[in-house]
Enzyme design. Structure first.
Site, mmCIF file in Angstrom:
data_model
loop_
_atom_site.group_PDB
_atom_site.id
_atom_site.type_symbol
_atom_site.label_atom_id
_atom_site.label_comp_id
_atom_site.label_asym_id
_atom_site.label_seq_id
_atom_site.Cartn_x
_atom_site.Cartn_y
_atom_site.Cartn_z
ATOM 1 N N GLU A 139 8.083 69.119 70.561
ATOM 2 C CA GLU A 139 8.579 70.435 70.122
ATOM 3 C C GLU A 139 9.792 70.272 69.212
ATOM 4 O O GLU A 139 9.919 70.959 68.199
ATOM 5 C CB GLU A 139 9.014 71.273 71.331
ATOM 6 N N GLU A 140 10.674 69.339 69.583
ATOM 7 C CA GLU A 140 11.900 69.140 68.805
ATOM 8 C C GLU A 140 11.538 68.738 67.371
ATOM 9 O O GLU A 140 12.115 69.244 66.403
ATOM 10 C CB GLU A 140 12.748 68.063 69.476
#
Ligand code: ITT
Ligand code: CA
Length: 479
Positions: A139-140
């Protein structure tokens, strides 16, 4: 009160808040956008960043309540920035990254307590708290990629002026390189399809277009953890009996004393502490870039690759493709070394020679030249610069030519490059999958177009008149 009729209507601005709980510190961002343009590209922008004093939230494992209290000052600041009547409707999100991922691996219940403490604090604020969680490395990487491409306008659809070829945007997307304290991410759209490894593959549909994106987050390869990995590897290779180590990644004359127990306190470094006959490490800098690079090289394992190509540690990496935006510590370090200021990217050999020269400078001289920079940062720019070169050149395979496609970015417009904006855009459903219907021309564009057409018409009429009724003063031989 009668005059108030003539006042322009206030713009309907909406706000959103994201806290980036990083391994080294927490930042609070306030974003704003005009309510009626919610689904347009490039309208959400940062109006405030507040740096939380003290440690990153994972640093409060001994006193978890303090993790919540540490956020108080920046939450107050947010209350000043967002108009009071909108506090209740303004969403607040907190996303924690690699520091909390490591703490969760080390001790799940302490990590949960830290998260509960920050949740309690954020619940007590007047904003609309939407949750605090540890985001995954994937996600990052993905949200960092979305942020920079949104801010660079790369998702923008062709507008009404695009029938003019020179105004048509032919740009693709830009890759994202993020260097944190505890992890680092690489994300881009490769040429090769399909992406060989499922866990590195993401699919998005944004504004009516499909994107197949490669991403990987290397836990423990942020610059603080990478330094620990390097020191542990140096210790293993050395035969020191008293804990004294010559370190080529620090300036000549620099001395640092570290507790061995601090070095081995997280899951990045597998055991090894027990065998050491000393409790402290005495690092003595000798500022030797070439040797520093060699010691760093050892933390990248390139001995195996189960795919057609890898970065390191057996992780799939397709051939690099397109432009890249490099932010967070990539930017902090390059900016300090004055390697981001020129219009065109600084060539790789110039970057290397700059880092090499900087590393060789005596510590007392460096300290005297930059008295205002925190000693922790200043003492580590030599290591960090060398680490960035190792990671990008040896880890990811940026050659001299490919290096030219990297742009080191701090801000894009008023917004910091990072994962937080992409996170908020996603959670507030502000990036539509399909292209929004094209709106009629705005009033300003309409007026502009009409004025332009009128001028063209007048010019054509004048030219015609001049051609067919040449005034006497312009006729040849009159004088
Ligand atoms: O993403 P994670 O890994 O969780 O970490 P983080 O979010 O806390 O990481 P940052 O990008 O904020 O910072 C990356 C590293 O850069 C350092 N840093 C921050 N500001 C800096 C500056 O102005 N000069 C040098 N280093 C800096 C910081 O201590 C970290 O080691
Ligand atoms: Ca970060």
């Amino acid at each position: 009160m009668a005059v108030s009729q003539n006042k322009p209507l206030p713009k309907n601005i909406k706000y959103g808040i994201v806290l980036d709980a990083g391994s080294s510190h927490t930042n609070l961002y306030v974003y704003a956008w005009p309510a009626e343009k919610e689904n347009d590209t490039g309208v959400v922008h940062q109006v405030e960043v507040c740096k939380v004093e003290g440690l990153g939230i994972s640093g409060y494992s001994q006193d978890t309540e303090k993790a919540g209290l540490s956020l108080q000052q920046c939450m107050k600041r947010a209350q000043e920035v967002v108009p009071e009547q909108q506090h209740g409707e303004t969403p607040v999100y907190l996303g924690a990254t690699a520091g909390m991922r490591l703490l969760s691996l080390q001790n799940r219940s302490i990590a949960d307590r830290v998260l509960s403490a920050v949740e309690k604090m954020l619940h007590s604020s007047p904003f609309n708290f939407q949750g605090a969680r540890v985001i995954s490395g994937q996600e990052e990487g993905a949200y960092g990629w979305i942020t920079i491409n949104y801010l660079l306008g790369n998702f923008r659809q062709p507008g009404w002026l695009n029938f003019l070829p020179h105004l048509r945007s032919s740009r693709g997307t830009s890759g994202a390189l993020d260097l944190g304290g505890a992890s680092t991410q690489i994300t881009f759209v490769p040429d090769q399809e399909p992406i060989e490894s499922q866990e590195n593959s993401l699919h998005f549909r944004l504004y009516g277009k499909n994107y197949n994106v490669y991403t990987h987050s290397f836990l423990c390869y942020g610059k603080d953890q990478a330094l620990r990995l390097k020191l542990a590897s140096d210790l293993q290779a050395s035969s020191t009996r008293n804990g004294s180590l010559l370190d080529p990644c620090f300036h000549p004359g620099y001395l640092r004393i570290m507790n061995i127990s601090d070095l081995y306190t997280n899951p990045c470094i597998a055991n090894g502490e027990q065998q050491l006959p000393f409790t402290q490490l005495h690092l003595q800098g000798n500022g030797d870039y070439q040797r520093c690079r060699m010691t760093i090289q050892k933390i990248f394992n390139t001995s195996h690759c189960p795919y057609s190509s890898c970065s390191f540690n057996g992780i799939f990496l397709p051939p690099l493709q397109g432009e890249f935006g490099a932010f967070s510590a990539f930017y902090f370090v390059m900016n300090f070394l004055n390697l981001t200021t020129e219009k065109n990217p600084v060539p790789l050999d110039k970057v290397t020679s700059t880092v090499e020269r900087f590393c060789s400078r005596p510590w007392h001289e460096v300290k005297a030249e930059f008295p205002k920079i925190k000693e922790k940062y200043l003492s580590e720019y030599c290591f960090s610069g060398t680490y960035i070169l190792s990671l990008l050149e040896n880890g990811y395979g940026f050659t001299t030519e490919k290096w030219q496609s990297i742009q080191f970015l701090g801000k894009i417009g008023s917004s910091d490059a990072g994962w937080t904006l992409g996170y908020m855009l996603n959670l507030t459903n502000m990036i539509p999958a399909e292209k929004p219907p094209t709106r009629p021309l705005s009033h300003a564009s309409y007026v502009g177009l009409m004025v332009f057409c009128s001028l063209v018409l007048v010019a054509v009429l004048l030219l015609g008149w001049l051609t067919f009724h040449k005034p006497k003063c312009l006729q040849k031989g009159l004088i």
